[in-house]
Write a protein that holds these residues in place. Structure first.
Motif, PDB file in Angstrom:
ATOM      1  N   LEU B 101      -5.094  -9.963   2.818  1.00  0.00           N
ATOM      2  CA  LEU B 101      -6.267 -11.037   2.859  1.00  0.00           C
ATOM      3  C   LEU B 101      -5.530 -12.371   2.677  1.00  0.00           C
ATOM      4  CD1 LEU B 101      -8.384  -9.370   0.099  1.00  0.00           C
ATOM      5  CD2 LEU B 101      -8.607  -9.236   2.467  1.00  0.00           C
ATOM      6  N   ASN B 102      -6.210 -13.484   3.317  1.00  0.00           N
ATOM      7  CA  ASN B 102      -5.819 -14.734   2.640  1.00  0.00           C
ATOM      8  C   ASN B 102      -7.258 -15.620   2.862  1.00  0.00           C
ATOM      9  OD1 ASN B 102      -5.695 -16.780   5.499  1.00  0.00           O
ATOM     10  ND2 ASN B 102      -5.654 -14.964   6.174  1.00  0.00           N
ATOM     11  N   ASP B 103      -6.947 -16.607   2.244  1.00  0.00           N
ATOM     12  CA  ASP B 103      -8.076 -17.717   2.585  1.00  0.00           C
ATOM     13  C   ASP B 103      -7.223 -19.162   2.119  1.00  0.00           C
ATOM     14  OD1 ASP B 103     -10.224 -19.540   2.239  1.00  0.00           O
ATOM     15  OD2 ASP B 103     -11.618 -18.097   0.945  1.00  0.00           O
ATOM     16  N   ILE B 104      -6.948 -19.734   3.230  1.00  0.00           N
ATOM     17  CA  ILE B 104      -6.393 -21.229   3.008  1.00  0.00           C
ATOM     18  C   ILE B 104      -7.183 -22.219   2.268  1.00  0.00           C
ATOM     19  CG2 ILE B 104      -7.068 -22.122   5.130  1.00  0.00           C
ATOM     20  CD1 ILE B 104      -3.854 -22.696   5.353  1.00  0.00           C
ATOM     21  N   SER B 105      -8.669 -21.932   2.370  1.00  0.00           N
ATOM     22  CA  SER B 105      -9.282 -23.076   1.755  1.00  0.00           C
ATOM     23  C   SER B 105      -9.258 -22.967   0.295  1.00  0.00           C
ATOM     24  CB  SER B 105     -10.681 -23.001   2.026  1.00  0.00           C
ATOM     25  OG  SER B 105     -11.236 -21.758   1.524  1.00  0.00           O
ATOM     26  N   LYS B 106      -8.751 -21.789  -0.263  1.00  0.00           N
ATOM     27  CA  LYS B 106      -8.661 -21.588  -1.930  1.00  0.00           C
ATOM     28  C   LYS B 106      -7.181 -21.644  -2.114  1.00  0.00           C
ATOM     29  CE  LYS B 106     -12.880 -21.171  -2.586  1.00  0.00           C
ATOM     30  NZ  LYS B 106     -13.739 -21.988  -3.496  1.00  0.00           N
ATOM     31  N   ASN B 107      -6.401 -21.813  -1.176  1.00  0.00           N
ATOM     32  CA  ASN B 107      -4.684 -21.706  -1.360  1.00  0.00           C
ATOM     33  C   ASN B 107      -4.334 -20.427  -1.812  1.00  0.00           C
ATOM     34  OD1 ASN B 107      -4.080 -24.529  -0.935  1.00  0.00           O
ATOM     35  ND2 ASN B 107      -4.823 -25.073  -3.158  1.00  0.00           N
ATOM     36  N   PHE B 108      -5.078 -19.406  -1.159  1.00  0.00           N
ATOM     37  CA  PHE B 108      -4.835 -17.993  -1.385  1.00  0.00           C
ATOM     38  C   PHE B 108      -3.781 -17.592  -0.433  1.00  0.00           C
ATOM     39  CE2 PHE B 108      -5.520 -13.543  -1.396  1.00  0.00           C
ATOM     40  CZ  PHE B 108      -5.415 -13.074  -2.633  1.00  0.00           C
ATOM     41  N   MET B 109      -2.769 -17.262  -0.405  1.00  0.00           N
ATOM     42  CA  MET B 109      -1.784 -16.957   0.609  1.00  0.00           C
ATOM     43  C   MET B 109      -1.647 -15.777   1.172  1.00  0.00           C
ATOM     44  SD  MET B 109      -0.206 -19.773   0.906  1.00  0.00           S
ATOM     45  CE  MET B 109      -1.165 -21.192   0.493  1.00  0.00           C
ATOM     46  N   PRO B 110      -1.450 -15.261   2.095  1.00  0.00           N
ATOM     47  CA  PRO B 110      -1.592 -14.347   2.932  1.00  0.00           C
ATOM     48  C   PRO B 110      -0.896 -13.059   2.170  1.00  0.00           C
ATOM     49  CG  PRO B 110      -0.980 -15.604   4.750  1.00  0.00           C
ATOM     50  CD  PRO B 110      -0.818 -16.632   3.353  1.00  0.00           C
ATOM     51  N   THR B 111      -1.334 -11.928   1.662  1.00  0.00           N
ATOM     52  CA  THR B 111      -0.525 -10.953   0.938  1.00  0.00           C
ATOM     53  C   THR B 111       0.043 -10.058   1.756  1.00  0.00           C
ATOM     54  OG1 THR B 111      -2.553  -9.525   0.860  1.00  0.00           O
ATOM     55  CG2 THR B 111      -2.280 -11.116  -0.994  1.00  0.00           C
ATOM     56  N   SER B 112       1.142  -9.322   1.186  1.00  0.00           N
ATOM     57  CA  SER B 112       2.165  -8.501   1.723  1.00  0.00           C
ATOM     58  C   SER B 112       1.903  -6.932   1.372  1.00  0.00           C
ATOM     59  CB  SER B 112       3.629  -8.967   1.609  1.00  0.00           C
ATOM     60  OG  SER B 112       4.525  -7.838   1.824  1.00  0.00           O
ATOM     61  N   ALA B 113       2.314  -6.163   2.148  1.00  0.00           N
ATOM     62  CA  ALA B 113       2.028  -4.706   2.084  1.00  0.00           C
ATOM     63  C   ALA B 113       3.278  -4.310   1.397  1.00  0.00           C
ATOM     64  CB  ALA B 113       1.577  -4.042   3.268  1.00  0.00           C
ATOM     65  N   ILE B 114       4.404  -4.964   1.381  1.00  0.00           N
ATOM     66  CA  ILE B 114       5.786  -4.565   1.248  1.00  0.00           C
ATOM     67  C   ILE B 114       5.911  -4.951  -0.739  1.00  0.00           C
ATOM     68  CG2 ILE B 114       8.272  -4.445   1.442  1.00  0.00           C
ATOM     69  CD1 ILE B 114       6.724  -3.356   3.824  1.00  0.00           C
ATOM     70  N   VAL B 115       6.102  -4.034  -1.380  1.00  0.00           N
ATOM     71  CA  VAL B 115       6.068  -4.533  -2.843  1.00  0.00           C
ATOM     72  C   VAL B 115       7.368  -5.626  -2.998  1.00  0.00           C
ATOM     73  CG1 VAL B 115       7.025  -3.620  -5.127  1.00  0.00           C
ATOM     74  CG2 VAL B 115       5.617  -2.165  -3.543  1.00  0.00           C
ATOM     75  N   THR B 116       6.925  -6.342  -3.767  1.00  0.00           N
ATOM     76  CA  THR B 116       7.912  -7.657  -3.914  1.00  0.00           C
ATOM     77  C   THR B 116       8.034  -8.637  -3.108  1.00  0.00           C
ATOM     78  OG1 THR B 116       9.074  -5.885  -5.084  1.00  0.00           O
ATOM     79  CG2 THR B 116      10.013  -8.063  -5.493  1.00  0.00           C
ATOM     80  N   SER B 117       7.659  -8.440  -1.723  1.00  0.00           N
ATOM     81  CA  SER B 117       8.244  -9.294  -0.776  1.00  0.00           C
ATOM     82  C   SER B 117       7.619 -10.541  -0.685  1.00  0.00           C
ATOM     83  CB  SER B 117       7.934  -8.599   0.630  1.00  0.00           C
ATOM     84  OG  SER B 117       8.881  -7.455   0.918  1.00  0.00           O
ATOM     85  N   ALA B 118       6.409 -10.725  -1.347  1.00  0.00           N
ATOM     86  CA  ALA B 118       6.012 -12.228  -1.284  1.00  0.00           C
ATOM     87  C   ALA B 118       6.423 -12.995  -2.490  1.00  0.00           C
ATOM     88  CB  ALA B 118       4.545 -12.198  -1.306  1.00  0.00           C
TER      89      ALA B 118
END
Lengths: 349, 314
Positions: B101-118
């Motif tokens: 998921l991501n929402d740039i208008s809320k500064n919500f960055m794209p999430t990763s499916a790999i544990v810890t990677s983000a």
């Protein structure tokens, strides 16, 4: 003389320094980091004293943490900075694979274009004087395999400078591959800032009899081989692809349609590598072409010089195979060519 | 952001998360949702408490268990549902699913499916904020499972070394799929390990929205006063399976723990602090918003086939 056209003879390492310096001066968002980026040697001079000129927040040392430091670069790039992450050997990129493959290359796609990662990862391939199994690997094919990454491997000082500037300005993650044996190579380079187009190759020598495509340092050896081939009347065309992803297939196809013979000399192992990719493309798109390839021997690189010399293709082995492909005498033994950069290299790394 | 805890808003966000995920469970077998889902049910208090303490300009890095973080940030619910449906009006035009998921208008960055990677990305973003002399902070949500990965500690080390404006929100539900924390690391609090990295860390027990809110406000204050990066070890529990919509198969002991947690569900605590009218009003609003989002998802088209190769490169 017009200042814009001014050229100077500098070497490959100096060209990388000049590109970095000029880009850091042009854009405050550009910064360089990596283990030893600000040490007295400054990555073979390529980052020397940049921390003094631009401040320690724009050129800094890091913990070894290659994996984490790649992620830091990705995050900083997502926030609008333009990081250059520097490694002294490509072998260490294996510690960064999760971040490069799972994160950097996919960020744009999984956000459907909302984000981009303008990150440059500079890596040097090592060779000779005992670099051995874990300081000499050339892993370009790993990265060529991944959509979302760009991969370039300039050979000349001109392309080293123009290629690095283009990489820094590119909004995609770029793996910028250097070769330890190319640092002292000198050539004319424009003094001003300029870009080469990522994705375009270059014909370094025209010829009609056979097309030889090298990668990074083997471009150099292919040029030497083309000199040897002159003595047996073979006029080879030598192509430097410069960019390994995207690849300039067109320049190679056009050449082989003319010569009907293709020899790919990879600076790396042949299986599932650059040579496989090029020969496959030619097999599909061009008719009646004879193909051959050379690359590293199918084993890890040994340290002892007595075995190491059999590990790499060299100007003689390239010329011999090319001559045979052109119908020349299979018993021809080209003289050994002195590879000054290799002979003069006395380490330590 | 206000320093006063807004119970009404907390209840609204909490309910919106809970009801959205319950709706996912309800619809999952219809195969309309084309994505693995990692539900947050049981853990919502953290996302709500943290989000209420943030400013618009703060940056959120979440992970594959991100619905609660996304909704608590008041990111676009319609688009989230469209993304779950694989539709072109989704947060990633159907190319990301629940795990990205991501929402740039809320500064919500794209999430990763790999544990810890983000997590190092979150640190890198915080580095950029400091580099550009911005006042925002980065929120980095992760599970306690992330602390099993080396790159987690690499990230903490770098954040500490550079005094970066980041708050690590460790959602400790004690389980990585079915592997208990005790089988994965020595039995000490994550806070004590974080402190040894120069991080200012605190453990928050009780799974209370208001306590998570207050703790986040404290962290932001400390960062404003040039303090170290912050870590909150938020003790919680996950009531669903790691992935999918099934119930976990638990030991008797663990079953009792979950029962206890459900009994102390903070959603009920918040509800009890509001008037009947307020509750009714919020419930109506939540139902309406979820219905709207589902309609939005259903009405949206799947992406065109030509979109397959779009946005690989810039």
């Amino acid at each position: 003389m017009d200042k814009n056209l001014e050229k100077k003879v500098i070497n490959y390492g100096e060209a990388i320094y000049e590109a970095t310096y000029q880009e850091m001066q042009r854009d405050n968002n550009v910064f360089a980091y990596g283990l030893g980026a600000d040490d007295p040697k400054g990555h073979y001079g390529t980052t020397k004293d940049l921390h003094l000129k631009f401040g320690k927040n724009r050129c800094f040392d890091t913990p070894l943490s290659e994996d984490g430091m790649t992620g830091v670069g990705i995050g900083a790039a997502m926030a609008g900075l333009r990081p250059i992450f520097i490694h002294q050997r490509m072998d260490f990129l294996l510690l960064c694979m999760n971040q490069i493959v799972n994160m950097a290359s996919k960020m744009r796609y999984i956000s459907s274009g909302e984000h981009c990662v303008p990150l440059v990862i500079r890596v040097a391939i090592g060779r000779s004087w005992g670099q051995g199994a874990q300081h000499s690997q050339a892993l370009q094919s790993f990265f060529m395999h991944i959509p979302g990454l760009k991969v370039i491997a300039p050979t000349t000082p001109h392309d080293a400078k123009g290629g690095l500037i283009a990489s820094i300005r590119d909004n995609n993650p770029v793996i910028y591959i250097e070769h330890r044996m190319l640092y002292k190579n000198a050539g004319y380079v424009p003094t001003n800032s300029f870009e080469i187009e990522i994705g375009k190759g270059r014909v370094l020598k025209d010829g009609n009899d056979i097309t030889i495509v090298g990668v990074s340092h083997t471009v150099e050896d292919s040029l030497r081989a083309s000199e040897l081939l002159k003595s047996v009347g073979v006029n080879a065309e030598v192509i430097d692809p410069i960019s390994l992803s995207p690849i300039d297939y067109e320049i190679i196809r056009n050449s082989v349609m003319k010569t009907k013979k293709l020899l790919v000399v990879d600076n790396g192992w042949t299986r599932c590598g650059f040579s496989s990719e090029i020969i496959t493309d030619v097999a599909i798109n061009c008719e009646k072409i004879t193909c051959e390839r050379l690359g590293f021997a199918d084993c890890p690189c040994p340290t002892t010089p007595s075995l190491e010399k059999h590990f790499y293709p060299n100007p003689s082995s390239i010329a011999k195979l090319a001559n045979r492909m052109c119908g020349g005498n299979i018993d021809w033994s080209p003289p050994e060519v002195v590879q000054h950069e290799i002979l003069s290299f006395k380490g330590p790394f | 952001m206000k320093n006063q805890f807004d119970i009404k808003k907390a209840y609204y966000l909490f309910l919106l998360i809970r009801k959205s995920e319950e709706k996912i469970i309800e619809l999952y077998n219809s195969d309309k949702i084309k994505s693995p889902v990692h539900l947050s049910i049981g853990q919502e208090a953290i996302a709500v408490g943290v989000s209420l303490a943030l400013s618009k300009s703060d940056i959120i890095f979440s992970n594959y268990r991100g619905h609660a973080h996304f909704i608590a940030r008041e990111a676009n619910l319609d688009k989230m549902w469209a993304e779950l449906y694989g539709k072109s009006r989704g947060t990633a035009r159907g190319k990301g699913g629940s795990m990205h998921l991501n929402d740039i208008s809320k500064n919500f960055m794209p999430t990763s499916a790999i544990v810890t990677s983000a997590i190092p990305e979150a640190v890198g973003y915080a580095f950029a904020l400091k580099y550009k002399k911005k006042n925002s902070v980065v929120i980095c949500y992760h599970g306690e499972g992330a602390t099993d990965e080396g790159v987690f500690w690499e990230s903490l080390n770098f954040a500490s070394l550079h005094d970066l404006p980041i708050i690590f929100i460790c959602e400790n539900n004690r389980y990585a799929i079915y592997s208990h924390q005790n089988t994965r690391s020595i039995n000490d609090p994550i806070v004590s390990r974080a402190i040894s990295f120069g991080i200012d860390a605190e453990r928050i027990s009780g799974n209370s929205t208001e306590e998570f809110f207050k703790a986040t406000i404290r962290c932001k204050e400390k960062i404003k006063n040039n303090s170290k990066p912050q870590l909150l070890e938020c003790m919680t529990s996950r009531w669903q399976d790691h992935v999918g919509v099934t119930q976990p198969e638990l030991s008797k002991e663990e079953e009792n723990n979950i029962k206890k947690a459900i009994k102390h569900d903070d959603l009920k605590n918040l509800e009890n602090k509001l008037s009947k009218d307020e509750v009714l009003h919020i419930k109506k609003r939540v139902n309406k918003e979820i219905e709207h989002a589902i309609k939005f998802a259903e009405a949206s088209d799947f992406p065109r086939s030509s979109e397959l190769l779009e946005n690989v490169y810039y």
